[in-house]
Design an enzyme around this catalytic site. Structure first.
Site, mmCIF file in Angstrom:
data_model
loop_
_atom_site.group_PDB
_atom_site.id
_atom_site.type_symbol
_atom_site.label_atom_id
_atom_site.label_comp_id
_atom_site.label_asym_id
_atom_site.label_seq_id
_atom_site.Cartn_x
_atom_site.Cartn_y
_atom_site.Cartn_z
ATOM 1 N N GLY A 21 10.407 42.523 44.700
ATOM 2 C CA GLY A 21 9.461 42.713 45.810
ATOM 3 C C GLY A 21 8.582 43.928 45.554
ATOM 4 N N VAL A 33 4.024 57.384 34.769
ATOM 5 C CA VAL A 33 4.644 57.062 33.480
ATOM 6 C C VAL A 33 3.572 57.050 32.395
ATOM 7 C CG1 VAL A 33 5.838 55.274 32.156
ATOM 8 C CG2 VAL A 33 6.550 55.756 34.510
ATOM 9 N N ARG A 35 0.392 58.394 32.285
ATOM 10 C CA ARG A 35 -0.244 59.686 31.961
ATOM 11 C C ARG A 35 0.771 60.668 31.375
ATOM 12 N NH1 ARG A 35 -5.105 60.312 36.365
ATOM 13 N NH2 ARG A 35 -6.342 58.595 35.485
ATOM 14 N N ARG A 82 9.578 37.214 40.416
ATOM 15 C CA ARG A 82 11.036 37.120 40.352
ATOM 16 C C ARG A 82 11.316 36.024 39.314
ATOM 17 N NH1 ARG A 82 13.010 40.019 44.876
ATOM 18 N NH2 ARG A 82 11.571 40.162 46.636
ATOM 19 N N GLY A 112 13.659 46.996 42.415
ATOM 20 C CA GLY A 112 14.878 47.113 43.207
ATOM 21 C C GLY A 112 16.130 46.751 42.414
ATOM 22 N N ASP A 113 17.137 46.330 43.173
ATOM 23 C CA ASP A 113 18.449 46.059 42.582
ATOM 24 C C ASP A 113 18.367 45.042 41.451
ATOM 25 O OD1 ASP A 113 21.678 45.166 43.749
ATOM 26 O OD2 ASP A 113 20.956 47.164 43.195
ATOM 27 N N GLY A 114 17.609 43.970 41.694
ATOM 28 C CA GLY A 114 17.485 42.923 40.667
ATOM 29 C C GLY A 114 16.823 43.450 39.415
ATOM 30 N N THR A 135 11.846 49.871 46.224
ATOM 31 C CA THR A 135 12.019 48.756 47.160
ATOM 32 C C THR A 135 11.950 49.317 48.562
ATOM 33 O OG1 THR A 135 13.546 47.132 48.117
ATOM 34 C CG2 THR A 135 14.543 48.978 46.922
ATOM 35 N N ASP A 137 13.381 48.338 51.039
ATOM 36 C CA ASP A 137 14.697 48.282 51.720
ATOM 37 C C ASP A 137 15.491 49.562 51.556
ATOM 38 O OD1 ASP A 137 15.574 44.751 51.220
ATOM 39 O OD2 ASP A 137 13.965 45.767 52.310
ATOM 40 N N ASP A 139 17.769 50.177 49.507
ATOM 41 C CA ASP A 139 19.195 49.780 49.481
ATOM 42 C C ASP A 139 19.820 49.895 48.095
ATOM 43 O OD1 ASP A 139 18.738 46.119 49.338
ATOM 44 O OD2 ASP A 139 17.747 47.789 48.287
ATOM 45 N N ARG A 181 16.749 42.286 54.107
ATOM 46 C CA ARG A 181 17.558 41.059 54.007
ATOM 47 C C ARG A 181 19.045 41.375 54.081
ATOM 48 N NH1 ARG A 181 15.303 37.292 49.481
ATOM 49 N NH2 ARG A 181 15.278 39.297 48.447
ATOM 50 N N GLU A 197 15.571 50.459 72.613
ATOM 51 C CA GLU A 197 16.764 50.413 73.455
ATOM 52 C C GLU A 197 17.945 49.798 72.699
ATOM 53 O OE1 GLU A 197 13.862 51.695 75.992
ATOM 54 O OE2 GLU A 197 13.654 49.920 74.768
#
Ligand code: F6P
Length: 330
Positions: A21, A33, A35, A82, A112-114, A135, A137, A139, A181, A197
């Site tokens: 993502g 990276v 420069r 992906r 991300g993780d992938g 990412t 997320d 995460d 997700r 709330e």
């Protein structure tokens, strides 16, 4: 016969790709990276469309001008994908052979993780890699911060503030579904800072009657005339939840799914700064021949961890943190 390497062996051919993502700040990371490496005499090659592009040889040499005017732009100009093909042993081997064809000495993978898992597979096949966390997320277990997270948080709270205007005008409950997700970092931290709330995250089970209906009715009895409920997409469907709330409480309820809005936008100062410093850290690792590392932000500073070990590290939102922030929802 393999062409004799005429390049100065101290100088590297570095490939850069973005995968998974997209996240605001990825362009700033690519720029840093590029420069950072060029300033040390290395060559840099952009790999379009993530691992899929590596597998297909969609690779071209970049220079300082290639990464001009992008630090403020969301998304990734190298594009992303992906790639299922890449995940197969044949795909990995094809990517390795493509690295040889383009004489790439190392790959910097931003995602991300992938992306981290794909980088580990490449390293196991003999290609030196550095992984940079990106990412929305946030995460990835080995790092407190992933590029894109701050921009996504600010996009979400700006949207929720706007929704509060119309919810208060119509005395409604506004259910806002945010991305995440499998992780509730966006939902928890935007919910708390937007004054929600009720906040629902995948990490914490909830009881509809006790945690939602009872809370909203108590708030109404205390004099509130509008309500914000923030829900992570991994916890439940915002649309379905809105229908249940209106039916159970009689409060007119509307649902909004922020979706891909959270992935776009000009990166905030924090994402530009984190992306730029993480990108330079990746170059430092390559310079010092510290290969197969994950760039991490831990306890307020940057460090790099062995990639395989980094992928073993898991993080989650703990109950104490949830309870601590819950003190703010009255
Ligand atoms: O991983 C980041 C993320 O935005 C998640 O929050 C979301 O669920 C997912 O990507 C969406 O994936 P895709 O862009 O492939 O639809």
């Amino acid at each position: 016969m393999e062409r004799e390497r005429t390049r100065n062996s101290a100088h590297l051919n570095i490939g850069v790709l973005t995968s998974g993502g997209d996240a605001p700040g990825m362009n700033a990371a690519i720029r840093a990276v590029t420069r950072g490496a060029l300033n040390h005499g290395h060559k840099v090659f952009g790999i379009r469309r993530g691992y899929h592009g590596l597998w297909r040889g969609d690779i071209y040499e970049m220079n300082s001008r290639t990464v001009s005017e992008i630090i403020h732009k969301g998304g990734t100009f190298l594009m992303t994908a992906r790639s299922k093909t890449f995940e197969t042993p044949e795909g990995i081997q094809k990517a390795v052979s493509m690295c040889k064809v383009f004489e790439l000495d190392a790959i910097v993978a931003i995602g991300g993780d992938g992306t981290f898992k794909g980088a580990l597979e490449l390293s196991r096949a003999g290609i030196p890699v550095i992984a940079i966390p990106a990412t929305i997320d946030n995460d990835i277990g080995c790092t407190d911060y992933s590029i894109g997270y701050d921009t996504a948080l600010n996009t979400a709270i700006e949207a929720i503030d706007k929704l509060r205007d119309t919810a208060s005008s119509h005395e409604r409950c506004s259910v806002v579904e945010v991305m995440g997700r499998h992780a509730g970092y966006i939902a928890l931290n935007t919910g708390v800072t937007a004054g929600a709330e009720v906040i629902l995250i995948p990490e914490v089970d909830f009881d509809f009657e006790k945690d939602i209906v009872h809370t909203l009715i108590e708030d109404r009895n205390a004099g509130k005339n509008h309500y914000i409920v923030v829900v992570a997409e991994g916890a439940t469907s915002g649309l379905e939840l809105a229908k249940r709330i209106e039916s159970a409480t009689g409060i007119e309820t509307r649902a909004t799914t922020l979706g891909y809005l959270q992935r776009g936008g000009s990166p905030t100062w924090r994402d530009r700064f984190m992306a730029s410093t993480m990108g330079l850290s990746a170059v430092d690792c390559l310079e010092e021949k510290r290969f197969n590392r994950a760039i991490c932000f831990k306890d307020g500073h940057l460090e790099d961890l062995d990639l395989e070990a980094a992928l073993q590290i898991k993080k989650t939102i703990d109950d104490d943190y949830v309870a601590y922030l819950d003190r703010l929802t009255m």
